[in-house]
Every structure is written in C-alpha cells, then in structure tokens.
Design an enzyme around this catalytic site. Structure first.
Site, mmCIF file in Angstrom:
data_model
loop_
_atom_site.group_PDB
_atom_site.id
_atom_site.type_symbol
_atom_site.label_atom_id
_atom_site.label_comp_id
_atom_site.label_asym_id
_atom_site.label_seq_id
_atom_site.Cartn_x
_atom_site.Cartn_y
_atom_site.Cartn_z
ATOM 1 C CG ASP A 146 40.248 40.316 27.125
ATOM 2 O OD1 ASP A 146 40.378 41.540 27.172
ATOM 3 O OD2 ASP A 146 41.191 39.533 26.875
ATOM 4 C CD GLU A 159 39.873 45.450 34.112
ATOM 5 O OE1 GLU A 159 40.634 45.887 33.218
ATOM 6 O OE2 GLU A 159 38.653 45.669 34.128
ATOM 7 C CB SER A 171 43.755 37.889 39.322
ATOM 8 O OG SER A 171 44.734 38.621 38.624
HETATM 9 O O1 TRH Z 1 44.573 36.901 32.356
HETATM 10 P P1 TRH Z 1 44.917 38.308 32.607
HETATM 11 O O2 TRH Z 1 46.295 38.669 32.349
HETATM 12 O O3 TRH Z 1 43.952 39.226 31.785
HETATM 13 C C1 TRH Z 1 44.375 40.424 31.175
HETATM 14 C C2 TRH Z 1 43.778 41.626 31.786
HETATM 15 O O4 TRH Z 1 42.391 41.525 31.906
HETATM 16 C C3 TRH Z 1 44.130 42.827 30.943
HETATM 17 O O5 TRH Z 1 43.524 43.981 31.465
HETATM 18 C C4 TRH Z 1 43.663 42.590 29.553
HETATM 19 O O6 TRH Z 1 43.994 43.634 28.752
HETATM 20 C C5 TRH Z 1 44.321 41.364 29.054
HETATM 21 O O7 TRH Z 1 43.962 40.290 29.868
HETATM 22 C C6 TRH Z 1 43.935 41.063 27.639
HETATM 23 O O8 TRH Z 1 44.632 38.663 34.140
HETATM 24 P P2 TRH Z 1 43.248 38.884 34.914
HETATM 25 O O9 TRH Z 1 42.570 40.127 34.460
HETATM 26 O O10 TRH Z 1 43.571 38.793 36.318
HETATM 27 O O11 TRH Z 1 42.332 37.668 34.514
HETATM 28 C C7 TRH Z 1 42.586 36.379 34.955
HETATM 29 C C8 TRH Z 1 41.289 35.639 35.158
HETATM 30 O O12 TRH Z 1 41.556 34.283 35.431
HETATM 31 C C9 TRH Z 1 40.490 36.164 36.339
HETATM 32 O O13 TRH Z 1 39.100 36.116 36.022
HETATM 33 C C10 TRH Z 1 40.786 35.160 37.446
HETATM 34 C C11 TRH Z 1 40.892 33.912 36.628
HETATM 35 N N1 TRH Z 1 41.602 32.769 37.230
HETATM 36 C C12 TRH Z 1 40.872 31.647 37.584
HETATM 37 O O14 TRH Z 1 39.633 31.658 37.465
HETATM 38 N N2 TRH Z 1 41.525 30.565 38.051
HETATM 39 C C13 TRH Z 1 42.859 30.529 38.235
HETATM 40 O O15 TRH Z 1 43.404 29.502 38.676
HETATM 41 C C14 TRH Z 1 43.602 31.711 37.893
HETATM 42 C C15 TRH Z 1 45.102 31.717 38.108
HETATM 43 C C16 TRH Z 1 42.942 32.801 37.387
#
Ligand code: TRH
Length: 365
Positions: free
Chosen positions: A15, A260, A262
């Site tokens: 989010d 979403e 990543s």
């Molecule tokens: O963390 P998430 O599982 O987020 C999820 C989804 O957005 C989902 O749609 C939503 O409903 C839920 O949250 C509440 O996975 P996502 O979307 O990939 O977000 C991870 C974020 O973390 C992304 O911006 C990339 C970032 N990230 C880093 O910046 N550094 C890191 O080392 C890692 C592993 C991730």
C-alpha cells in the site's frame, strides 16, 4: 496544484510502496504539490529512508484530519476512504475536486470496462472515479518513472551488488531473489533446488520470506547451504530501499515476487520471474494469476509457456510438483529472459500511471 493522496496500511508494504512511488513521481515530474496522508508511517522509513529529503509532504492521517484546505485532486488508494471532515471540506470547495479511487492491479478483462467509471457520493455533491492500473491502453497503466530505463542502464553490476553483502558468485551461479508470503511452498522449493547440481545463490529479504525459511530450515544467522555439495546457498539480506530493490531485481537471473509493486518492478527489470499474488479471502487471486499469465505467456514458445504457467500455479497451490517443474523452469530461463525484454517493450509503449492520472484530472479540475 495540490494533490492529496490517502493511504491506509492494511498489511505488508504494498500500500505504502505504491503510494510513495506515485507521490514521488508526481512531485518530481509534474512539479505538483503532493501531500501523502499515511495512517502508519513505519513502512515508509524502510522503503524510502530518505523520504524527508524528497519534496513530498508526508502527513499523519488521524481522525478527524488536521489540514488547511482540501486539494484540487484527491486520490484515495485502494478504497481507503478519506475522513468525514475532509470530505466535507472537499464538498465545500467552489469547484469540487477531482476525486479518484486508485484500485488494485489486475490483468482481468473487466478492468477496461470499469476504468474511469464515476460513482456519485450518496450525500455530498461529489463524484468519485474509479482509476484502474493495468496492462492495456484502455486502463490507467503502470507506475513507471520517466528516467527508469536511463537509471537501469547505470545500475551496479552483479558483483558490485553482491559485494555489499560480502558475497561472491561465479558467473555460472544462478542468482535468485525470493520475496514471497509465508504461505509459499518453501520446503518444496528448497527440496527441488537441493536435487539440482548447478550452483544457485538465493537472496532472502527479512520479514515473511526469512521467517518462513527459518520455519523450514531452522536457525542459521549467516544463511544455509543445501544440496549434496552445498551448491545451493540461501542468504538473508537486509530490507532494501525501493531504488536498491530495483537494482537487485535487474541483476538477478530469476525473481520471486509477490503482491503488486514488486510484481510490477520485476516486469520493468525484464528478468524471468515467479509471481505470488496477495492471497485474498474471496479467492480472487487465482483469477488474477490466470489473467496475467494469459497475457504474459501468449507469445511464448509452447513449451516455455506451459512450463511457466505450471510452475506459477504450483507455487501458488502447495508446490506438490515443484521437484519436477524446477528443472524444466531452469531450462526455460533463456526464452523467458527474452520474453521479459519484449514484454517490457510492450508495456513501455503505454502511458504510465502518473501521466495517465495527470491527463485524466486535467479536464476535471
Ligand atoms: O508487501 P506486499 O505483499 O504488498 C501487498 C500488495 O500490495 C497487495 O496488493 C496489498 O493488498 C497488500 O500489500 C496489502 O507486496 P508488494 O506489493 O510487492 O510491495 C512490496 C514493496 O516493498 C514494494 O514497493 C517493493 C518493496 N521492497 C523494497 O523496497 N525492498 C525490499 O527489500 C523488498 C523485499 C521489497
């Protein structure tokens, strides 16, 4: 012009991850005066330790909200609903703001039909529009900074990246990043890897991926060695700021991603990837998976497409077949890397999400 973005942290990082990228891009590329309202600022400090230096005003969302005036454009992320006193201020503006609900990402066909639809407020003289990110020109597109590809060209090389964690990998070693939920079938994945004689280095972020790995392999602060000759290394790395995470994705040979943001960044990295959608109680995630595969695997050679689809489905459904599917997937990494590049080219021909938002609002404020 002022834009207010409202974001509630449901769980995890996605989010805030999405809202921060958007806020930063709107301020940097469109010189907009952006406020980001967060109910929980903690994840932002991890995603963007430098956030205070960026020209986005990060504000604490408390009910009732303390603010001066409502903005010309109001984005509520993922239906989080701005507070009542803010809605009242929106309604009392001489010209109502352009109010958008930024929806979750999906490759499903119905998204095109719902993108941009209005929804009048039941009590107040306000209209909210649904804004759907997506993979086609009839949707709002995907987050992509204007300078992304220029930055990518200057990303550190793989050896330099690994040196930061005092790691090395021979050129024939497969470099993998593993970002997943704790429901991912890690025991099956590690067993499949262990049966593979080729070297592999898996970089494991903290949080759910690390906790789930510990549950399978036990405690080992410096990481684990698997396989008869210890040819598989699974090594914890720190949580990286978003920009550095982009670098990691671009330098790995295979990325496991989730949710979403990543998932999108893996597509910009244009490397083979495996996706675990956010598991939803209403069972929407298998449909999201199938819809994306339908688009992504469409132009792949048949064998490559079937292998990819089978691996993704199994990764999201218990991993019973991973021992058979892993060697097959590994064999298909070259055509998948080519697909990654052609897919990135295809996606970059559509408007990015920030510019689509700016265009959408230009006629409404
Ligand atoms: O963390 P998430 O599982 O987020 C999820 C989804 O957005 C989902 O749609 C939503 O409903 C839920 O949250 C509440 O996975 P996502 O979307 O990939 O977000 C991870 C974020 O973390 C992304 O911006 C990339 C970032 N990230 C880093 O910046 N550094 C890191 O080392 C890692 C592993 C991730």
């Amino acid at each position: 012009m002022r834009w207010d973005i409202f974001c509630k942290v449901i769980d995890n990082f996605g989010d805030v991850g999405v809202c921060w990228r958007l806020a930063r891009q709107l301020a940097a590329e469109y010189a907009l005066d952006v406020r980001l309202w967060l109910d929980d600022p903690a994840p932002l400090a991890l995603l963007a330790p430098d956030f205070a230096a960026v020209p986005v005003q990060v504000c604490r969302w408390r009910n009732p909200l303390r603010f001066n005036v409502a903005a010309e454009v109001v984005i509520e992320a993922f239906g989080c609903e701005p507070p009542e006193n803010y809605l009242q201020a929106m309604a009392s503006r001489p010209h109502p703001p352009c109010w958008l609900n930024l929806e979750y990402l999906s490759a499903e066909d119905w998204v095109e039909g719902c993108h941009g639809l209005p929804s009048p407020h039941p009590r107040l003289p306000l209209v909210k529009h649904f804004f759907f990110p997506g993979f086609t020109k009839k949707t709002g597109g995907l987050l992509r900074e204007r300078d992304l590809f220029v930055r990518q060209a200057a990303f550190p090389r793989r050896d330099a990246l690994l040196a930061d964690w005092r790691l090395t990998a021979s050129p024939d070693c497969l470099l993998v990043s593993l970002f997943c939920y704790d429901s991912a079938p890690l025991a099956a994945l590690f067993a499949a890897w262990s049966a593979d004689s080729a070297p592999l280095l898996c970089l494991l972020p903290p949080g759910k991926p690390l906790a789930a790995t510990r549950a399978v392999l036990g405690e080992a602060p410096d990481g684990w060695r698997l396989g008869a000759a210890g040819q598989i290394r699974v090594v914890p790395i720190p949580f990286l700021p978003q920009n550095r995470y982009d670098e990691l994705l671009a330098r790995c040979d295979l990325n496991f991603v989730r949710g979403e943001d990543s998932f999108i960044r893996a597509q910009w990295a244009a490397k083979p990837f495996v996706w675990q959608p956010y598991p939803q109680e209403n069972g929407a995630h298998p449909h999201k998976l199938a819809a994306f595969l339908h688009r992504y695997a469409a132009d792949l050679p048949e064998r490559t497409g079937t292998t990819l689809a089978a691996f993704w489905r199994d990764w999201n459904a218990g991993g019973a077949a991973l021992s058979r599917l892993w060697p097959e997937l590994r064999q298909q990494l070259e055509p998948l890397a080519r697909r990654g590049k052609s897919w990135r080219g295809h996606l970059s021909a559509q408007d990015d999400l920030a510019s689509a938002l700016v265009k959408f609002c230009a006629t409404r404020v």
